[in-house]
Each structure stands twice: as C-alpha cells, then as structure tokens.
Design a protein around this motif. Structure first.
Motif, PDB file in Angstrom:
ATOM      1  N   ILE A   1     -55.808 -34.373  66.013  1.00 21.46           N
ATOM      2  CA  ILE A   1     -56.794 -35.377  66.456  1.00 21.46           C
ATOM      3  C   ILE A   1     -58.176 -34.741  66.580  1.00 21.46           C
ATOM      4  O   ILE A   1     -59.186 -35.320  66.172  1.00 21.46           O
ATOM      5  CB  ILE A   1     -56.355 -36.007  67.808  1.00 21.46           C
ATOM      6  N   ASN A   2     -58.216 -33.516  67.109  1.00 25.36           N
ATOM      7  CA  ASN A   2     -59.507 -32.834  67.242  1.00 25.36           C
ATOM      8  C   ASN A   2     -60.141 -32.570  65.880  1.00 25.36           C
ATOM      9  O   ASN A   2     -61.359 -32.692  65.720  1.00 25.36           O
ATOM     10  CB  ASN A   2     -59.344 -31.535  68.039  1.00 25.36           C
TER      11      ASN A   2
ATOM     12  N   LYS B   1     -59.622 -34.371  63.130  1.00 24.59           N
ATOM     13  CA  LYS B   1     -60.079 -35.676  62.627  1.00 24.59           C
ATOM     14  C   LYS B   1     -61.404 -36.073  63.270  1.00 24.59           C
ATOM     15  O   LYS B   1     -62.313 -36.570  62.600  1.00 24.59           O
ATOM     16  CB  LYS B   1     -59.022 -36.751  62.926  1.00 24.59           C
ATOM     17  N   MET B   2     -61.520 -35.860  64.568  1.00 30.33           N
ATOM     18  CA  MET B   2     -62.748 -36.244  65.265  1.00 30.33           C
ATOM     19  C   MET B   2     -63.924 -35.352  64.853  1.00 30.33           C
ATOM     20  O   MET B   2     -65.055 -35.825  64.734  1.00 30.33           O
ATOM     21  CB  MET B   2     -62.534 -36.217  66.776  1.00 30.33           C
TER      22      MET B   2
ATOM     23  N   LEU C   1     -65.176 -36.534  61.576  1.00 29.01           N
ATOM     24  CA  LEU C   1     -65.925 -37.775  61.787  1.00 29.01           C
ATOM     25  C   LEU C   1     -67.341 -37.483  62.283  1.00 29.01           C
ATOM     26  O   LEU C   1     -68.319 -38.074  61.809  1.00 29.01           O
ATOM     27  CB  LEU C   1     -65.182 -38.641  62.808  1.00 29.01           C
ATOM     28  N   ILE C   2     -67.456 -36.556  63.225  1.00 30.23           N
ATOM     29  CA  ILE C   2     -68.770 -36.212  63.782  1.00 30.23           C
ATOM     30  C   ILE C   2     -69.652 -35.614  62.689  1.00 30.23           C
ATOM     31  O   ILE C   2     -70.826 -35.966  62.543  1.00 30.23           O
ATOM     32  CB  ILE C   2     -68.609 -35.231  64.970  1.00 30.23           C
TER      33      ILE C   2
ATOM     34  N   LYS D   1     -69.489 -36.095  59.504  1.00 34.08           N
ATOM     35  CA  LYS D   1     -69.876 -37.128  58.535  1.00 34.08           C
ATOM     36  C   LYS D   1     -70.948 -38.064  59.090  1.00 34.08           C
ATOM     37  O   LYS D   1     -71.626 -38.753  58.343  1.00 34.08           O
ATOM     38  CB  LYS D   1     -68.641 -37.972  58.153  1.00 34.08           C
TER      39      LYS D   1
END
Lengths: 487, 49
Positions: free
Chosen positions: B36-37, B39-40, B43-44, B46
């Motif tokens: 999850i970390n 993935k996050m 996201l940040i 991008k």
C-alpha cells in the motif's frame, strides 16, 4: 519585500504558509489569519468520536509553531477582501477581526502583495432544521470539540445498552448537498467496532443514510477497481462492507428536518420518510465562510469574486456549470487555483469554486437536489496549497510572470484511508487510491487509471492510517525533516 | 447477521472466512502494508506537477 497573506490555517493554508515561509526567508513576510488557536488533524477526529483518542492528541497550539517557522500569526477571522485597495489605501488589503491574542473583537487592515484564500468550510448546520450539536439533535465529528462531545454521548448510549436497552443509531449525511461521505462512512464502522469491543453490538441497529446515488460514490462519481478477477464498481466493494458489519443503508436521501429522536428525509423518488434514532451523527453541508469583496470605490463586488455558495472563482471553466453531465470535461477543473480577475489572489482546498459537481446532478420530482458535492479536502487540498506556494516562490524570487506549478484535480490522485476500527492488531481500514480524482473518460475507459486506483480492506490499512496520523502531525509541527513528508 | 432473500444485503458479496483471516493475518498484512505504501508513493510522484 513581498507580503503574502493566507486566510485560513487548515490543511491547505498551513501547508502553503509553512513552505512559503521556509522558501521566502526573512526578506519577505508570510501572514496567516485564522480564527483558531489550535491546528486540528481532522482525519483522526473519527477516533476521538469513539473515545479511541483524546482531543489533545489531534490538536496543537499554532502560535509556537508559527513562531518557529517564521510565519506571522493573526488569530482572527477574515471579513472582507479589497483587491483594488480603497479610497484611503492604495494597496490591496483584507480586513480582519481578532478572535484571540488579547485583541478579541478588534479590527485591523492587512495589506498584501499576494493573497491565498484557504478559509475552508463553514459547517452549515443551519441548512437543515434540527441538525448539529449546538442547537440541534445530532452530534458531529467535524471538529475536535464536536468529536469529543460525540464520544461522551456514545458512552452514555453504551451504558444504557449495557443495562439491556436496545438502541437505534443513525449515521450519514444531514442534507442532500453534503460532501465528506468518507467521514460518515468511517464513523459508522468505528462505532460498530466500538460496540463490538464493548460487547453490546447485538443491542444496536445501525443505519447509514446518504445523499449518494449508490454507496461508494463519495462525491467523485464512484470508482472502478480490479477485484477478484473482475473490474468492479466501488458500490459492490462498499455494500459488501455494510453487509459484513450488519449495517443497513438508506441512499439517495435528503435529510430535511431533525427532531429529537426522529429524522425526516426525502428520497430521490420524491417520497417523504422518517427514521427514528437514539444516537445520530450527521455531516452538515459545507458553505463558504461568507467573505465579502469591495472595489476601490467601496462597491460590493462579492458576486464577481465568489460564487453564490461563497467559494472563490479561479482558473476553472465555469461556462460548463449549467451544461449537461455528459458535456463535462476533466479540463474544466482549475490548474493554478488563480483568480482570473485579480491574478495575485489564489484559492485552495474547500475555498475554491468548483466548475461543477463531480457526481451526476440529480433532482427529486419535487425539485430537491440530492447529490454529493465535490470533496476538496485532505491530500488534494494540501497539494493545492503546496503548488500555489511553489508558484509564488517562483514569482517572488525568480521573477516568473505566471504560476509555475499546478494541482489540477483531473491530473492528480488522492489516497484515502478510511478507518473501520482502531487497534494495532484488531483494527481495520479501507485503503484506497484513485488517479485521477476527476474522472477522465476520454483517456480512461472507466474514467480512471485502474493501475492507480485500488481499494482493499485490512489491518494494514489501519497501520497506514495510524502512521499517517503521527507523520502529518510531525510535519505540521515543523519537526526535523518535516519537508520530506509528502502531502 | 441474518441474510434474507430480497433484502438489500442479500445482493452483495460477503467475504469468505479465508478472506477475513487474511485481513487480520499479521505477516500477510505486513506485506500489504509495504504494498500500500508503494502504491501511495507512486500516486504522489505521479501527482506533482
């Protein structure tokens, strides 16, 4: 010397202020005007609302932090903006009224070179008769004080259940135009978790009431994720959790009146209904804080600067506001959060006027709008604050003539961790990301990138949320290496 | 929890016992915590323009 005045010290305003003060140094001045003496990490209010954390664990005093960060702090509420100055004052200025610092009630003018409106929401409990903890019959978790009060009321309810009484709990949105369904979602499952811990879950009927067309809409028109070999709607994901936790749901609802123990609501089909409760937490709709604006001659230009809801116009395409849902485009959303009439003014977070909803507009046969309004809190709010700070740094220090950094909601993502119960080994949370926030159906079949959009439930999500609680408070307090923690 | 036909909760998927076990299995959740970390973080990265 340039002076940047920031109205509001919440997530977006605090982010903009602290970065700007660091980057601009002592040759320039950053002023924050906020009516609050304390900063609140709002996502953790959910845990305060069920007694999992104390109010003191989610707030801290702003004055020493701003003193450390080189930010000039005015504990005051902003009243008006004068973007052309006035007959007596050549420079643009804001008027403020102190709420603390031993000057309560005193007014002051603060001139500015650049203005960031980060005023956040007015919690509009007045929109629904009987809503809210002050004059109404429901509790709230929108502030640390409200959450602490909610926890006390929940404890009273649990004591009654322990003596054998059965109780009805109603949680959700208190108006057809609410946003922030996520908070209601989190509170629902934290209350469920608390009741199970206390051994009284069998004494409670929990019902969730929402203005969403389907569960999982969250004001962003829902989302699709890859799950179990399918690309599936977030509706399925959300309904599964409600069923698993034995929570009933009422959707497409506009709560129009709250009486002691009874909620009146209208559904999208036009029917009028009632729901009884012994304990209810309903989120209020958000409004702008009611700032006024005047031109140099003193004429009221509020409607030129703010939309009817009190949110500031920025570089969005507002011509699409009345267009059909099908004509909306991801490009309608603002890039630089910059007001186009007065280009030294910016609005970030809740304070900017969205070009239109994200969810599809709906009306009952009686003409009542029942649809979530766009969420602009949390991560995107902080990213907007930082992007505007970066642009102003380039304008002030590097002679840039236009903003240099954008935080367009159709080009940025959001991570959301919705708690479903607190506990290092017994906790649970829904960890979600979506990219981008505004669906872009021209670029993505389902509106979003399925590699950047996911959701899963588990203990790991709780660890992430608990870690973020400490990380963001560390950052907001400007403790060592705070700039390394992302928004 | 009682599921009755034609009620709202009879049309939704519910997690199996194994899925519930995985959600609270500490070693598996530690792996998911890392995932999850990541993935996050992606996201940040991008999202900054």
């Amino acid at each position: 010397m340039a002076r940047v005045v920031i109205l509001g010290g919440g997530v977006s305003g605090h982010t903009a202020a602290t970065f700007l003060a660091k980057w601009l140094g002592k040759k320039h001045e950053v002023v924050v005007v906020t009516p609050n003496a304390q900063w609140n990490w709002i996502p953790s209010n959910i845990w305060v609302g069920v007694g999992g954390m104390s109010k003191q664990e989610v707030v801290f005093d702003l004055a020493p932090v701003y003193a450390k960060g080189g930010v000039v702090y005015r504990q005051a509420k902003a009243l008006s903006i004068h973007p052309e100055g006035s007959k007596e004052e050549d420079k643009q200025f804001v008027t403020i009224e102190y709420t603390g610092q031993d000057k309560t009630g005193e007014s002051e003018k603060i001139t500015y070179d650049y203005l960031i409106n980060a005023t956040g929401p007015k919690l509009n409990f007045g929109a629904t008769e009987g809503l809210g903890p002050d004059v109404g019959h429901t509790v709230s978790v929108c502030s640390a004080e409200h959450a602490s009060h909610a926890s006390d009321k929940l404890d009273e309810l649990i004591a009654q259940m322990k003596s054998g009484e059965e109780k009805r709990i109603l949680i959700g949105t208190g108006h057809g135009m609410c946003t922030c369904q996520g908070a209601a979602f989190e509170y629902t499952f934290n209350v469920d978790h608390k009741l199970r811990e206390e051994g009284v879950r069998d004494k409670a009927t929990i019902t969730y009431i929402s203005n969403e067309y389907e569960l999982g809409d969250f004001g962003v028109a829902g989302m699709h994720i890859k799950l179990g070999g399918y690309v599936t709607s977030g509706k399925v994901f959300a309904e599964s959790l409600y069923t698993e936790r034995d929570v009933n749901w009422i959707k497409r609802a506009h709560v129009n009146k709250v009486e002691k123990g009874k909620v009146h609501y209208e559904l999208l089909d036009g029917s009028q209904n009632e729901e009884l409760f012994d304990f209810s937490m309903l989120i209020p709709p958000f409004g702008g804080v009611g700032l006024k604006a005047y031109d140099k001659a003193g004429e009221d230009i509020t409607s030129k600067i703010f939309n009817p809801g009190g949110f500031m116009f920025v570089d969005a395409d507002y011509s699409k506001g009345g267009a059909p849902y099908e004509d909306w485009d991801a490009d309608d959303w603002p890039s630089y959060c910059q007001n186009q009439t007065y280009k030294n003014m910016y609005a970030v977070g809740i304070a900017f006027a969205p070009p239109h909803l994200i969810s599809k507009p709906m009306k009952s046969p009686n003409g009542t709008p029942i649809n979530p309004t766009p969420p602009r809190t949390g991560m995107p709010s902080a990213m907007m604050g930082k992007a505007v700070a970066q642009s102003l740094k380039d304008i002030i220090l590097n002679n840039a003539t236009e903003p240099t950094h954008s935080a367009k909601m159709s080009e940025i993502g959001a991570a959301c961790v919705a708690s479903a119960g607190k506990g290092i080994f017994s906790g649970s949370a829904v960890a979600m990301t979506m990219y981008p926030i505004i669906p872009n159906f021209k670029k993505y079949k389902y509106g979003r990138d399925l590699d950047g959009t996911f959701g899963e439930i588990g203990l790991a999500g709780h660890w992430v949320k608990h870690f973020l609680h400490f990380a963001f408070l560390w950052k907001a307090k400007l403790k060592p290496f705070w700039t390394l923690i992302p928004e | 929890m009682e599921i009755k036909p034609y009620e709202q909760n009879s049309y939704t998927p519910v997690p199996s016992a194994f899925t519930k076990f995985r959600r609270n299995c500490v070693p598996w959740q530690f792996i998911r915590f890392i995932a999850i970390n990541i993935k996050m973080t992606v996201l940040i990265l991008k999202s900054h323009h």
